[in-house]
Design an enzyme around this catalytic site. Structure first.
Site, mmCIF file in Angstrom:
data_model
loop_
_atom_site.group_PDB
_atom_site.id
_atom_site.type_symbol
_atom_site.label_atom_id
_atom_site.label_comp_id
_atom_site.label_asym_id
_atom_site.label_seq_id
_atom_site.Cartn_x
_atom_site.Cartn_y
_atom_site.Cartn_z
ATOM 1 N N THR A 57 0.794 -1.226 0.000
ATOM 2 C CA THR A 57 0.000 0.000 0.000
ATOM 3 C C THR A 57 0.833 1.285 0.000
ATOM 4 O O THR A 57 1.926 1.323 0.535
ATOM 5 C CB THR A 57 -0.809 -0.022 1.320
ATOM 6 N N ARG B 213 -11.874 -9.699 -1.752
ATOM 7 C CA ARG B 213 -11.233 -9.421 -0.459
ATOM 8 C C ARG B 213 -10.933 -7.918 -0.345
ATOM 9 O O ARG B 213 -10.426 -7.292 -1.260
ATOM 10 C CB ARG B 213 -9.943 -10.220 -0.357
ATOM 11 N N ASP C 62 -7.266 -3.502 4.993
ATOM 12 C CA ASP C 62 -7.413 -2.398 5.947
ATOM 13 C C ASP C 62 -7.496 -1.026 5.291
ATOM 14 O O ASP C 62 -8.069 -0.091 5.856
ATOM 15 C CB ASP C 62 -6.194 -2.374 6.882
ATOM 16 N N GLY D 252 0.906 -2.788 5.352
ATOM 17 C CA GLY D 252 1.248 -4.118 5.852
ATOM 18 C C GLY D 252 0.106 -5.098 5.650
ATOM 19 O O GLY D 252 -0.757 -4.899 4.783
HETATM 20 N N1 GLY Z 1 -2.385 -3.224 3.568
HETATM 21 C C1 GLY Z 1 -3.009 -3.523 2.355
HETATM 22 C C2 GLY Z 1 -3.861 -4.706 2.362
HETATM 23 O O1 GLY Z 1 -3.673 -5.614 3.171
HETATM 24 O O2 GLY Z 1 -4.749 -4.773 1.564
#
Ligand code: GLY
Length: 319
Positions: free
Chosen positions: A169, A197, A200, A221
């Site tokens: 990200t 899916r 976060d 992460g």
């Molecule tokens: N941190 C990005 C994700 O897990 O989608």
């Protein structure tokens, strides 16, 4: 009054060969945001501009260049939040949008809803003048090859998590001259994720949070772990309590790692423009500029694996 910006280009086990590109991309993003802030632009404009730079840079897992899901497609998530009003906008699982951060901004500005997903988000884009792109435009050869080589091995949910993946990200935190904080982020999510899916990144409190009264943070992460620990709000709560962004980032990451074995990182800013960062991964690319600096500093945060195989949480230090 002061201004500040900090951006990240992902916390992961970023291959050495890609470090220079990550650092350059973070520098360009922070400079784009700083340029706007120094001309009196808003924190929201600055984070959107910074994130767009990284979405357009194929080295990052955001926009073009993102990891592919199990179907070999790019599915994108992004979010943006205004620390003055707590107004927020997010999109998830979009496949035909070059710059999801700008679509998230459009959701925020529209104000009717906070979070749109999939084809509904894409219809909203069309209705509000954001053009759709060919999904194939978002796929780069590096990711297509990774998918061809590993795709068939990851049909068990979670088996696709690839801590050595090239990138994660992107995100930005900014403070503008009117003392308003904002955060924005964008991602292609984890390599070989199940279609549909969502991680976060677009979830307020988890991947991002901003409140002028307390501070602002964005995360990077492993999204499943970040969601379970509400890491962005956890960091902002620590900021309000401790008043020191470096310590707040470190305390939040220690909790993240000790509670759940968390792999990731966070960047944050206090309402007075001080910035902080920490990560529990081998590397995190980031760049920042605060009022006392003459130029953006961009670097690769790094740490060594400990004898027990865990990584220590790395508190931000100057290189
Ligand atoms: N941190 C990005 C994700 O897990 O989608």
């Amino acid at each position: 009054m002061t201004i500040a910006i900090i951006v990240h280009g992902g916390a992961w086990d970023i291959p050495l060969a890609l470090h220079a590109q990550h650092i350059a991309g973070c520098r360009a993003a922070a400079e784009a945001g700083w340029d706007l802030l120094s001309k009196g632009g808003s924190a929201l404009d600055a984070v959107e501009a910074a994130v767009r730079v990284m979405e357009d840079d194929p080295v990052f897992d955001a926009g073009r260049g993102s990891h592919l899901n199990q179907d070999g497609e790019v599915e994108l998530d992004a979010g943006i939040m205004d620390g003055r009003t707590l107004d927020a906008g997010a999109v998830a699982a979009v496949k035909c949008i070059r710059n999801p951060i700008s679509l998230a901004r459009r959701v925020l500005t529209d104000g009717q809803h906070v979070f749109l997903v999939g084809t509904g988000a894409e219809r909203f884009a069309q209705r509000t003048g954001i053009p759709l792109c060919d999904p194939a435009e978002l796929v780069v050869e590096r990711e297509r090859q990774a998918w061809l080589q590993q795709g068939s091995k990851a049909l068990v949910p979670g088996a696709g998590f690839r801590p050595q993946a090239a990138a994660d990200t992107v995100g930005a935190v900014a403070l503008d001259i009117k003392a308003n904080l904002a955060v924005g982020n964008s991602t292609g999510g984890t390599f070989l994720k199940l279609p549909g899916r969502v991680g976060d990144t677009p979830i307020f409190g988890c991947g991002l949070y901003a409140d002028n009264h307390m501070g602002a943070a964005v995360c990077t992460g492993w999204g499943e772990q970040i969601m379970k620990t509400v890491l962005a709000k956890t960091t902002v709560d620590q900021l309000a309590w401790l008043s020191d962004p470096m310590t707040a980032a470190q305390v939040a990451l220690v909790y993240f790692q000790e509670r759940i074995g968390g792999l990731g990182g966070v960047i944050c800013a206090a309402p007075d423009g001080r910035v902080g960062w920490a990560h529990s991964t081998p590397y995190m690319a980031f760049g920042y500029r605060t009022a006392d600096m003459q130029a953006v500093r961009a670097q690769m945060g790094r740490q060594k694996r400990q004898a027990n195989s865990a990584y220590q949480v790395e508190r931000g230090e100057e290189e």
